[in-house]
Design an enzyme around this catalytic site. Structure first.
Site, PDB file in Angstrom:
ATOM      1  N   GLY A   1      45.612  32.571  49.113  1.00 10.32           N
ATOM      2  CA  GLY A   1      45.470  33.917  49.686  1.00 10.32           C
ATOM      3  C   GLY A   1      46.116  34.959  48.782  1.00 10.32           C
TER       4      GLY A   1
ATOM      5  N   PHE B   1      40.993  44.601  44.334  1.00  8.18           N
ATOM      6  CA  PHE B   1      40.971  43.185  44.684  1.00  8.18           C
ATOM      7  C   PHE B   1      39.523  42.720  44.895  1.00  8.18           C
ATOM      8  CE2 PHE B   1      45.198  44.437  46.715  1.00  8.18           C
ATOM      9  CZ  PHE B   1      45.833  44.343  45.505  1.00  8.18           C
TER      10      PHE B   1
ATOM     11  N   TRP C   1      43.924  35.463  45.832  1.00 11.48           N
ATOM     12  CA  TRP C   1      42.729  36.230  46.189  1.00 11.48           C
ATOM     13  C   TRP C   1      42.964  37.711  45.893  1.00 11.48           C
ATOM     14  CZ3 TRP C   1      42.135  40.305  49.566  1.00 11.48           C
ATOM     15  CH2 TRP C   1      40.824  40.669  49.881  1.00 11.48           C
ATOM     16  N   HIS C   2      44.207  38.168  46.088  1.00 10.20           N
ATOM     17  CA  HIS C   2      44.492  39.592  45.918  1.00 10.20           C
ATOM     18  C   HIS C   2      44.366  40.047  44.478  1.00 10.20           C
ATOM     19  CE1 HIS C   2      46.090  39.220  49.977  1.00 10.20           C
ATOM     20  NE2 HIS C   2      45.935  40.518  50.049  1.00 10.20           N
ATOM     21  N   GLY C   3      44.647  39.153  43.554  1.00 10.36           N
ATOM     22  CA  GLY C   3      44.547  39.602  42.177  1.00 10.36           C
ATOM     23  C   GLY C   3      44.912  38.502  41.215  1.00 10.36           C
TER      24      GLY C   3
END
Lengths: 393, 474
Positions: free
Chosen positions: B319, B474, B322-324
């Protein structure tokens, strides 16, 4: 066409009641907005006395007033009824008589500094550091490079100046297509004017404004024909001029309209800045860049001809990292102009280098001044013939 | 095209006007065209990627409808997963993994000459990839019927209000709304307008207002004090909440105007008293997606304590990633996983304890919320930092420079200083009443005052320097 699925549903109970309730709430909202507008004007009135200092809230709600309405407050018919900012920055050599015309010490050095508060601060620091230096300062608030060069041009050749310093402020490059601080600084206009420079066939040409002194501004404000001539010149040549921001209207009395106008001005300013500079540096393609380089070449040429040491102070203020240095260092090096760039001594990404209003701290100014003093002193020690040889190389 | 722009206001007005004049089929086709125009406004070349994703998932789902053999079904699902994650990996993570591997090899004295791709991250790719993946996975799981209406499916993937930064809609929720004619109710319309207005208030007045202060400190490298770090991190907590939830509000509001119901993405996350509650309140569409498509398939909490912790950590690290494509996001994921793991035994213990009542319950709840807010803020420090060195220095300074009140952080604008208490007041009302529509029960003058206050402060905030929505990256 299936109108049913996109229509407001009639199946909800008491839709008319809901409509009425919402309409009532909307009317109340309008009423409260009106009340807030009136309250702002009553609670935070801008002081009528141009010498009084408005507080932060009064200033905040004044920012969006039209330029003409602000000018009317700033510039009265006499000196007594004119705000102090009205006197600043005029390119009128008669106003500069109070500035030193010779070094204070017999064997001293008269250093002319042309620029803005950043340049004055560091000039003062140099003089404090070495009493042999006397500063002759000519500047205007947030002055753009075209102002600075015009000030130098008007002042040169008249006094025994040994060092001429041009202060170039990164955030003021946006003003190179303006004729006055009235348009360039919408929120807090500075009434002084200056020329716009253009490069034609490799030479610099100046477009001077129709108004060049405070008395001329006063008389223009009282003379619609003269004023319109000036406004037309702004409309033609000044990139920041916008009738929506400039012209006075009765809506100036509304705090809400003033806030909306301020927002519009900021968006417009941002667009202009973005055409010149992005996050990574100044854009080579911007029309101001060749003009600025031509200004520096002209400065070097005339200084050398008059035996004056040319010096450029590059102020990379907040948000500009080393961008001004990267833009101008090649030109300065090739022209043999000494310079100091603030990004080395007071990096703009370190908030500890700045005071609240965006100027450098005393400590930062001292570091910059030490560097500037060292450079100037080394140059003063270098014999003229050697310098010519170096330049030839 | 940013939501907080005049262009979007004009765009939405035109789309809404056309929408109201059209039949259901026409509406869907027009919305699809509008969505592609909206997305193409960033860079029309990115449309190609979205179309590839759309076509593959549409075709895979149709084949899944008829395929019965488990191997064939798994193979089809794998095609969808590989295609979607392949695109995401190539465009978002390739350079990150390539440079990380080269750095790792360099640490062992091996020089690797990786070619990094000179590519721009397509806007919203993480969001629509997860959205369209949910469709094929649900069809594979036989939880959802595959649709043969290509343009409707394409609209589900590209629906402009939530395309760029979510909420990440599930096919089971949004696709039926696309397929069936929609009804616009008066309540939906007024709620939609309010959501758009409130979202703009959060974005323009607060998120944009504090951005400069936060950036000044976090871009300042290591020359900051304890008070600078504390204030900048508090403000970043506000910024990211207002930026992201503001976007979600505008997305939901825009969709509501056209009769769509998009899922709630934020439920007052800073009123959480523990990490588990936080993830039920923060970016709900992502946390539930990760729960349903990653945590649960890994085994969830059904295979013993050790595996539960492993699954929690895996889910949160992915997770975070996923943001970056950066190590600080991975670290943030590790931090979130760790606090979930630490909290788990306490939550079990609390379940067995008798519930507190009265003042002591209120005090405990307030203290828990305050304490957990600071835990969350430390997570934001990891999230916002630009390097591991910055994280290490800032963390050390929180201890070694404790109490140094000297600050160099710029003061946020006046509008923001007025907007923050207004936001706190409104969020507190929502928390106490338990509904986001608390204001609807107010008498007309009180509602009028609320609308006027929001409008006035919004107008003040319009002179804040605009900044891009954080989650666009993102």
């Amino acid at each position: 066409m299936n109108r049913h699925n996109s229509s407001i549903s009639n199946s909800e109970p008491s839709i008319q009641t809901r409509l009425r309730t919402n309409a009532k709430a909307a009317l109340w909202a309008v009423f409260f907005l009106f009340l807030m507008d009136v309250s702002v004007n009553l609670l935070f009135p801008y002081p009528g006395d141009p010498h009084a200092m408005p507080n932060a809230v009064q200033r905040y709600f004044e920012y969006g007033r039209s330029t003409e309405a602000k000018l009317e407050r700033l510039i009265g018919p006499t000196d007594e009824t004119t705000a102090p900012i009205g006197f600043a920055g005029w390119l009128n050599p008669d106003d500069w008589a109070s500035q030193p015309q010779a070094p204070a010490q017999p064997d001293g050095i008269l250093m002319a500094v042309y620029g803005m508060s950043f340049a004055a601060d560091v000039g003062n620091a140099v003089c404090e550091m070495d009493p042999r230096f006397t500063m002759r300062f000519i500047g205007g608030p947030s002055a753009p490079p075209n102002f600075v060069y015009a000030a130098y041009e008007l002042d040169r050749g008249k006094y025994p100046i040994k060092v001429a310093v041009l202060g170039i402020l990164a955030s003021s490059l946006r003003g190179m297509d303006t004729l006055t601080g009235i348009t360039m600084n919408f929120e807090q206009p500075y009434p002084f004017t200056y020329p716009i420079y253009r490069v034609q066939g490799g030479a610099l040409y100046a477009e001077w404004p129709a108004i060049r002194s405070l008395p001329e501004l006063r008389s223009a404000l009282a003379d619609p024909v003269r004023w319109n001539t000036f406004v037309e010149q702004l409309a033609t040549h000044d990139r920041y001029y916008s009738p929506l921001l400039f012209e006075r209207t009765p809506l100036d009395h509304s705090a809400i309209v003033r806030m909306a106008r301020r927002a519009w001005a900021q968006r417009r300013d941002l667009q202009i800045v973005e055409s010149l500079h992005d996050g990574s540096g100044f854009k080579e393609s911007a029309p101001a860049v060749p003009v600025l380089r031509a200004i520096l070449r002209g400065f070097a040429k005339s200084c050398t001809a008059e035996g004056v040491i040319p010096f450029v102070y590059l102020v990379n203020d907040r948000g500009y990292s080393d961008h001004l240095y990267r833009l101008l260092a090649p030109t300065l090096d090739s022209e043999g102009i000494n310079y100091v760039s603030t990004h080395i001594y007071a990096p703009s990404d370190n908030p500890a280098n700045f005071i609240g209003d965006g100027h450098f701290t005393e400590a930062a100014n001292t570091r910059i001044a030490e560097a500037m003093h060292g450079e100037i002193f080394a140059e003063l020690q270098t014999p003229l013939a050697e310098k010519r040889d170096l330049l030839r190389e | 095209m940013s939501f907080a722009s005049i262009q979007y206001a004009v765009f939405l007005t035109i789309v809404y006007g056309l929408y109201r004049m059209m039949s259901h089929r026409q509406q869907n086709l027009m919305l699809l065209a509008a969505s592609y125009i909206f997305y193409g406004a960033w860079d029309w070349r990115f449309l190609g990627l979205m179309l590839i994703s759309t076509v593959i998932d549409y075709a895979v789902a149709l084949r899944l409808r008829t395929a019965e053999a488990p191997r064939a079904r798994k193979g089809l699902l794998l095609v969808s997963i590989c295609a979607n994650l392949g695109l995401l990996g190539a465009f978002k993570y390739f350079n990150f993994f390539a440079s990380s591997l080269a750095d790792l090899a360099g640490a062992f004295g091996i020089t690797l000459h990786w070619t990094t791709l000179s590519i721009v991250l397509p806007v919203g790719i993480s969001f629509y990839t997860f959205q369209t993946l949910s469709y094929t996975i649900d069809v594979y799981r036989r939880k959802l019927e595959a649709t043969d209406r290509f343009f409707d499916f394409a609209l589900f993937v590209a629906f402009f209000p939530q395309l760029v930064a979510g909420p990440i809609e599930r096919a089971s929720h949004l696709l039926p709304q696309v397929l069936k004619p929609r009804t616009i109710t008066w309540d939906q319309s007024t709620r939609g307008v309010y959501l758009i207005a409130f979202g703009l208030f959060k974005k323009v007045v607060i998120a944009d207002g504090v951005a400069h202060s936060v950036d000044t400190i976090y871009n300042a490298g290591l020359n900051v004090t304890w008070a600078d770090i504390i204030l900048a991190t508090y403000l970043f907590a506000l910024q990211i909440y207002c930026d992201f939830s503001g976007y979600s509000d505008i997305a939901r509001g825009s969709a509501k105007l056209m009769g769509f119901d998009i899922m709630v993405n934020f439920r007052l996350p800073y009123f959480s008293s523990n990490p588990s509650e936080f993830w039920r309140r923060w970016h709900i569409s992502l946390s539930t997606w990760l729960r349903d498509y990653l945590y649960s398939p890994l085994g969830g909490n059904h295979h013993g304590t050790a595996k539960t912790y492993r699954n929690l950590m895996t889910t949160m690290v992915l997770g975070g990633l996923w943001h970056g494509a950066a190590w600080n996001f991975v670290l943030w994921g590790v931090f979130q996983g760790a606090i979930l793991c630490i909290h788990r035994p306490f939550a079990k213990g609390r379940k067995d304890a008798p519930p507190r009542t009265g003042l002591s319950a209120w005090v405990m709840q307030a203290a828990s919320v305050a304490f957990f807010f600071h835990v969350t803020c430390y997570g934001w420090l990891l999230f916002r930092a630009r390097s591991f060195e910055q994280i290490a220095v800032y963390t050390a300074r929180l201890v070694t420079d404790f109490g140094n009140l000297h600050t160099s952080i710029p003061m946020p604008p006046f509008a923001t200083l007025l907007g923050i208490p207004l936001l706190v007041l409104l969020d507190t009302c929502e928390y106490q009443k338990g509904t986001a529509q608390f204001y609807r029960h107010w008498v007309a003058p009180a509602r009028g005052l609320l609308y006027a206050a929001l409008a006035f402060v919004f107008l003040m905030g319009t002179s804040n320097e605009p900044s891009q929505f954080i989650y666009f990256q993102f």
